[in-house]
Scaffold this active site. Structure first.
Site, PDB file in Angstrom:
ATOM      1  CG  ASP A 231      -1.890   1.142   1.264  1.00 21.69           C
ATOM      2  OD1 ASP A 231      -2.730   1.186   0.356  1.00 21.69           O
ATOM      3  OD2 ASP A 231      -1.823   1.984   2.177  1.00 21.69           O
ATOM      4  CD  GLU A 261      -2.600   2.758  -3.332  1.00 24.90           C
ATOM      5  OE1 GLU A 261      -3.679   3.351  -3.470  1.00 24.90           O
ATOM      6  OE2 GLU A 261      -1.977   2.726  -2.259  1.00 24.90           O
ATOM      7  N   GLY A 300     -18.179   9.296 -26.569  1.00 24.78           N
ATOM      8  CA  GLY A 300     -17.677   8.822 -27.851  1.00 24.78           C
ATOM      9  C   GLY A 300     -16.586   9.668 -28.474  1.00 24.78           C
TER      10      GLY A 300
END
Length: 497
Positions: A231, A261, A300
């Site tokens: 972490d 991470e 889009g």
């Protein structure tokens, strides 16, 4: 060897009922059957918030749900014995198991201490806003409920470099203990991002390093874990984990899978960390997550040719751990960037059906998030998992030559007769893509296993064909015989005749 596929075995809003280890144990065979072969478990030790703690506010690393501390014996997920049984059940089912390790901070101290400190600006930790002054800090961890079992070390302010609260003045600020300074080899966000929260562990203090290594040895021996998720590594000295991981690998006697991470959208930050940490640690492909998020929320207008631009999957594929969403990107969390449902199957195809990276499937996508009325992605995600397990082999060729309609193929291999496929997707209007899978599949008929397009594509003598896709959709074309089995309700659609 089958393709590695990881399940993140939790989400943030799981019920705090102490039953999750049992649920995972009972689900072990099912998880393996649907195509999962690795499981990342949440932090197993007692957190500062007791049974409500998800695991990222670590209090006592040696309390895996065994001692009456923070108002509970069990953790959010269960007891120590249930945790160990869960690990072994997943292993017996044929899966690797990865532990979640938080070495950035401790929280929930048992006693206050008086310590000299300097206050810093929260938005720039290189600029002090006070002279050296005495503060009252919650920094002494005695773990009275454990009463020295497994380890008798008492953690004090000397093990930490800073806190975010002076109890004497009820002042919420960023305080660095006098003579400590901030670690320079960390991310430079906020000037210096050594400090994140709680009591910040000081990796320059020898006893801190020694005690974390002792715990690692204890934990590795106890669990026989197969790897680690680390972490908040951008807040920890970049080379800290080198010795710690080498010691764990030596104890294990084999390679460990390790992913860190480092939450940053700039891949150059990530590649710098990979190099600085001795290439022992893969990283979550945060830039790819943000590409997927942008594509899903651009009506889009996102140029699909650039979906992998500036990502670890493209730049450092062997060290990329790809994901769609996780516990931090969920709605209501600090890094909220939840990918819209219409694009979820697109996104999972982009991580599960490609060679680059090691993909992670999120618990909330596989099983839903009832507290937020989020449904599972559904049968198409499970189909993608089985395609990855059985068909995602051979060479890969991209057809990323249109801003809307993109595709790629996997050729398959001779030892897996029906392996290989063609993927075509669009985030805008319908279209089609002429792609060559392989001459091995010449004259074979391929159909969309997801059922989004009903076209039957007969490949020519070179293994080429024109693969259509509907508006805003994705199609995955596989050997027609596989889909015929699926339509007939055959349980194992990928088994050879």
């Amino acid at each position: 060897m089958k393709n590695r596929t990881i399940l993140q075995g939790f989400e943030w809003y799981l019920p705090a009922d102490g039953k999750h280890w049992q649920r995972l144990t009972e689900s072990a065979e099912k998880l393996h059957k649907i195509g999962i072969n690795c499981v990342w478990l949440p932090p197993a030790y007692k957190g500062a918030n007791g049974i409500e703690d998800v695991g990222y506010a670590p209090y006592d690393l040696y309390d895996l749900g065994e001692f009456d501390q923070k108002g509970t014996i069990t953790t959010k997920y269960g007891t120590k014995s249930e945790y160990l049984e869960c690990v072994q059940a997943l292993k017996r089912a044929g899966m690797e198991v990865y532990g979640d390790i938080v070495f950035d901070h401790f929280m929930g101290a048992d006693e206050e201490e008086t310590v000299s400190a300097i206050k810093y600006r929260p938005d720039n930790r290189t600029i002090p806003t006070s002279d050296e002054e005495e503060i009252s800090a919650w920094t002494k961890f005695t773990f009275p409920g454990r009463n020295h079992q497994y380890n008798d070390y008492i953690w004090t302010w000397r093990n930490f470099s800073g806190v975010d609260y002076d109890d004497r003045r009820q002042d919420h600020g960023i305080f660095n203990f006098s003579g400590k300074g901030w670690e320079p080899e960390v991310d430079h966000e906020n000037g210096n991002y050594d400090y994140l929260m709680g009591c910040n562990l000081d990796m320059e203090y020898p006893e801190t390093v020694q005690q974390l290594d002792k715990w690692g040895q204890w934990y590795q021996r106890l669990t026989d874990i197969d790897g680690y998720r680390l972490d908040a590594v951008k807040h920890i000295r970049f080379n800290y984990f080198v010795d710690w991981l080498l010691n764990r690998k030596k104890e294990k006697g084999k390679e460990l899978f390790v992913v860190g991470e480092y939450w940053h959208g700039n891949f150059e930050k990530l590649t710098n960390y990979i190099d600085s940490s001795g290439t022992l640690i893969s990283l979550f492909d945060v830039p790819l997550h943000y590409r997927l998020y942008e594509a899903a929320n651009s009506d889009g207008r996102f140029d699909m040719r650039n979906i992998f631009a500036g990502t670890l999957a493209k730049e450092r594929s062997e060290w990329a751990v790809t994901f769609v969403d996780n516990h931090d990107t969920q709605q209501g969390q600090s890094l909220e960037s939840w990918i819209a449902g219409w694009f979820k199957v697109h996104a999972y195809a982009l991580i599960l059906l490609r060679k680059a990276g090691t993909p992670v499937v999120f618990w909330g996508d596989l099983f839903g998030i009832p507290t937020q009325n989020v449904n599972p992605v559904g049968k198409n995600l499970e189909l993608l998992l089985k395609i990855r397990e059985n068909l995602a082999y051979g060479s890969e060729m991209d057809y990323f030559d249109d801003p809307d309609v993109v595709g790629w193929i996997r050729t398959g291999t001779f030892d897996r007769e029906k392996s290989g496929y063609a993927v075509v997707m669009t985030n805008a209007l319908a279209g089609a893509k002429n792609m060559t899978i392989s001459a091995v599949h010449a004259r074979k008929t391929f159909v969309d296993i997801l059922g989004n397009n009903s076209t039957k594509v007969m490949l020519d003598e070179t293994g080429s064909g024109m693969f259509p896709v509907n508006d805003g959709a994705i199609s995955v074309y596989v050997n027609e015989e596989i889909v015929e089995k699926l339509n007939k309700g055959v349980t194992d659609i990928f088994a050879e005749k």
